[in-house]
Every structure is written in structure tokens, then in C-alpha cells.
Write an enzyme that holds these catalytic residues in place. Structure first.
Site, PDB file in Angstrom:
ATOM      1  N   ASP A  67       0.818  -1.212   0.000  1.00  0.00           N
ATOM      2  CA  ASP A  67       0.000   0.000   0.000  1.00  0.00           C
ATOM      3  C   ASP A  67       0.853   1.263   0.000  1.00  0.00           C
ATOM      4  OD1 ASP A  67      -2.090  -1.762   0.266  1.00  0.00           O
ATOM      5  OD2 ASP A  67      -2.985  -0.734   1.988  1.00  0.00           O
ATOM      6  N   HIS A 218       3.758  -2.147   3.230  1.00  0.00           N
ATOM      7  CA  HIS A 218       3.775  -0.779   2.695  1.00  0.00           C
ATOM      8  C   HIS A 218       5.077  -0.557   1.934  1.00  0.00           C
ATOM      9  CE1 HIS A 218       0.713  -0.591   5.853  1.00  0.00           C
ATOM     10  NE2 HIS A 218       0.187   0.389   5.153  1.00  0.00           N
TER      11      HIS A 218
HETATM   12 ZN   LIG Z   1      -2.603   3.275   3.323  1.00  0.00          ZN
END
Ligand SMILES: [Zn+2]
Length: 411
Positions: A67, A218
Site C-alpha cells: 500500500d 507498505h
Molecule cells: Zn494506506
């Protein structure tokens, strides 16, 4: 494994997607065990963290998701690592990041990964914003991705809500527009500025405990870029398989899977998991307790949601207790509830309230406020990394790169 790689290359060529790196794939690479084609109109919400369905994975199958990117050099380092093991993932990108680094978006796509949407500006208010505002964020993210790739068909109709801050109206909007809402099955806390070894350890521990599912990482986090080789190596040595997920299209039919494979099955948890959440004891069948949002630090209080998924700023990360806490719980064989992980096991030590910026811990020790720098808005100064570790949310601050990642790796 060679067969897997060859099959992927064939599939990739059929799908017209990039195969960069596949030809040089080493024989012992982790690879992609299979490609799962999903129909967003059939299964609108995914991820046991919040929903009653997740991907129809078999035991020891893992889906990797990244993400908040793209952000060089970290995204590029992650792409290098994935390519070295011939692994494909899904990238939920933020529209403003996409606008900043369209070349990295194209690299992600050309290397065969799934490109998906994580909103235009990543606001932490999706749980309380109007559906019109949410629609702007959603469609803005897709528009940025379409512009970067030049082809709407290149973008998967997959959406992950920033901060996983769901609300019914937004979910209904997404479903009505045939966007599949992705939550997660497990996280690695890689937005909390823990060390890369700890990111890898938590990822592996949680995958192992659950056995299969969607992992949230991430790609804007340096620790994640450093942890990924270890995560892939460990998954390989433990016999896990990587599944690549793509959307169904007119010429790419969905993978046939038994409906019950989509339903969340709660595996019996290890006895030492330290917290018990009651579930319906009147149920005639023994029911395994589902991890609730509370288990992960989200509490529902009236219409408001308190989210603990913020970085802890805990500088004593080295002294973090071993996870999970080895508290022994006796579980009766006929028990209707089973212990599951508590929020404290995930180091969500502080409750984060969206929309209420937290005061710095050191504020009291500082001179009056006029000497303080004004707080930057979300993505203020973006995309330059900020010196301050103070952030409104978990992924809005990019830590300074460690020495061994500092060399320019722009592509
Ligand atoms: Zn996010």
C-alpha cells in the site's frame, strides 16, 4: 518450479502483461504457484480483518499486497526483490503518489504485478466523510492510475480504504461501481517504524498462525524494503506458496472456487494467545471466535471509530516483548470461544483518533508553541521525506533511508 515459471510466462504472454525477469528466474525461486482470477461483482469485500469473506486460498497460500506507494527508492527495491524470486503482488497505490512517480507505476505494471487503487490523497476520514467526497477520492485514484498507465484495463477494479476506515455508504458505493473492497488477513505493523527484522518476524509469525491469507505491507517503508528478502526466503523455506490475484475480464474468466473457500474459517488459535472475545454462546455448533476489529486496535464507539493503527513513536522498539505474549490459557475442548490476539500484541499501544492530531509527547518540555513549526497537512511537503517523525497517520511520514538504502535507485 520450472513448470510454474513456464506456466506463468505463458499466462503472462497470453494476458499481454510484462514478463521482465521471468526468463532469468532461478530454478529455486519462490515464484507464483497460481494466478487467481476474481470477479469483483461476485465477491465485493475481502479480508478477514473486517469482512466475512477472504480470497479462496488453500492452506499455505499467501497473497502479497503493498500500500501507499509508489515511492522510489523503496518501491524499486521491493520490485527488485520480487523479481529476484519471480513473485507477483498487488500494489494499492495513492493517486498523488502515482502522479509523482508515473514511471514506477508503469514498472509495477510492466513487471506483471496487479495495479490497484488506494484513493487519491489517502485521507484518514473515510469512515465519516460523505459518500460524494469518498467517490471523489475513489474515482480520483482510478483516474490517476489510468493516466499513468494510459489504459483503464490495466488497472484492477480493486480498492483498499485508507486506514481500513470503512463505513457502509462507502462500501455500497464501491460495490455499486463493481469495485472490489480489499481489507487484509494479517499485517506486519510496518508503518510503526519497527526494524526490518521485526517486520519480517511479525509477518511470518502471523502468516504461520493463520496458515493462509492476504498480507498487508507498505512499499513506502524502508524497513519493509529491507525485510522483504527475509520474508520471501522464510516463506519459501516453510513451504508457503505465493498466489497472484487479477480481476476477471471478458476474455479472462474467473477461477472457479467453492463458495465455502471464500467464507472465513477461523482456525483454532494457539493456546497462548492472550485474549478472549466472546461470541454467540447460544449457537448450536461450536463457533470459532473471529478476530474483531477490536483485536487489532479498532473500537467502534457510536458513529465514531477510534483507530490505533497509528505509529507508536515508541523509541524503545528494541525492547519490544516477544510476540505473542506467552500467556498460557487453558481452552476447553468444547469451548465456544477461543483466545485470539489482543491489540497489545500488535503494539497498538496508543489509541489514535482520526481528525484529532495528537500532541507531541515532548510538547510540555518545549518553549511556548510559537516556536514550533506549523504542522504540515497530509502529504504537505510531499513527496520529500520529512525530518519529523510526527505524522497524522501511519504512512504519511517516510523515514529517512538507512545508509544501505541511501544510494539513488531511481529508474
Ligand atoms: Zn494506506
Amino acid at each position: 518450479m520450472r513448470r510454474t515459471v513456464a506456466a506463468y510466462v505463458l499466462l503472462a504472454s497470453l494476458l499481454g502483461i510484462g514478463t521482465a525477469g521471468a526468463a532469468e528466474c532461478p530454478a529455486d525461486a519462490l515464484g507464483v504457484s497460481r494466478t487467481l482470477v476474481v470477479d469483483p461483482t461476485e465477491h465485493v469485500r475481502l479480508g478477514s480483518f473486517q469482512y466475512n469473506e477472504s480470497l479462496p486460498l488453500k492452506d499455505h497460500e499467501v497473497v502479497l499486497t503493498f500500500d501507499d506507494g509508489p515511492l522510489p527508492p523503496y518501491t524499486n527495491r521491493i520490485l527488485d526483490t520480487l523479481a529476484s524470486e519471480c513473485v507477483k503482488a498487488t500494489f494499492f497505490m495513492v493517486g498523488r503518489m502515482v502522479q509523482g512517480y508515473p514511471a514506477v507505476v508503469r514498472r509495477v505494471y510492466n513487471e506483471g504485478h496487479t495495479v490497484a487503487n488506494h484513493s487519491q490523497t489517502h485521507p484518514f476520514t473515510f469512515h465519516k466523510m460523505s459518500v460524494e467526497h469518498a467517490a471523489q477520492e475513489i474515482e480520483g485514484g482510478f483516474a490517476s492510475l489510468n493516466a499513468a498507465l494510459g489504459d483503464p484495463k490495466a488497472v484492477a477494479p480493486f480498492f483498499r480504504i485508507p486506514g481500513l476506515l470503512r463505513q457502509d455508504s462507502v462500501e455500497h458505493y464501491l460495490a455499486a461501481h463493481n469495485y472490489m473492497t480489499w481489507s487484509v488477513d494479517f499485517v506486519a505493523d510496518d508503518w510503526t517504524h519497527i526494524k526490518s527484522q521485526e517486520v519480517a518476524r511479525r509477518a511470518i509469525n502471523r502468516i504461520e498462525a493463520r496458515g493462509k491469507g492476504i498480507l498487508l505491507l507498505h512499499d513506502i517503508q524502508p524497513a519493509t524494503a529491507l525485510a522483504l528478502p527475509d520474508i520471501l526466503k522464510e516463506l519459501k523455506s516453510r513451504g508457503f506458496k505465493i498466489v497472484h490475484v487479477v480481476p476477471a475480464t471478458a476474455d479472462r474468466p474467473k477461477t472457479v472456487a467453492e463458495p465455502e473457500l471464500w467464507a472465513i474459517r477461523r482456525a483454532p488459535e494457539p493456546k497462548f494467545w492472550p485474549r478472549v472475545l466472546p461470541v454467540g454462546v447460544e449457537s448450536p455448533e461450536p463457533v470459532l471466535a473471529a478476530p474483531s476489529p477490536a483485536s487489532f486496535g479498532i473500537e467502534f464507539v457510536g458513529p465514531a471509530i477510534k483507530v490505533a493503527m497509528a505509529q507508536t513513536f515508541d523509541r524503545k522498539a528494541d525492547a519490544a516483548p516477544a510476540w505473542p505474549n506467552l500467556t498460557d490459557y487453558t481452552v476447553q475442548s468444547e469451548a465456544h470461544v477461543l483466545p485470539i490476539a489482543g491489540a497489545r500484541n500488535f503494539r497498538y499501544v496508543r489509541v489514535f483518533r482520526p481528525g484529532e492530531p495528537e500532541k507531541p509527547k515532548v510538547a510540555a518540555k518545549k518553549p511556548p508553541a510559537r516556536t514550533q513549526r506549523p504542522r504540515a497537512p497530509a502529504y504537505g511537503g510531499w513527496p520529500a521525506p520529512t525530518r519529523s517523525s510526527r505524522a497524522v497517520g501511519h504512512q504519511l511520514t517516510v523515514a529517512r533511508p538507512p545508509v544501505n538504502l541511501a544510494a539513488p535507485q531511481m529508474r
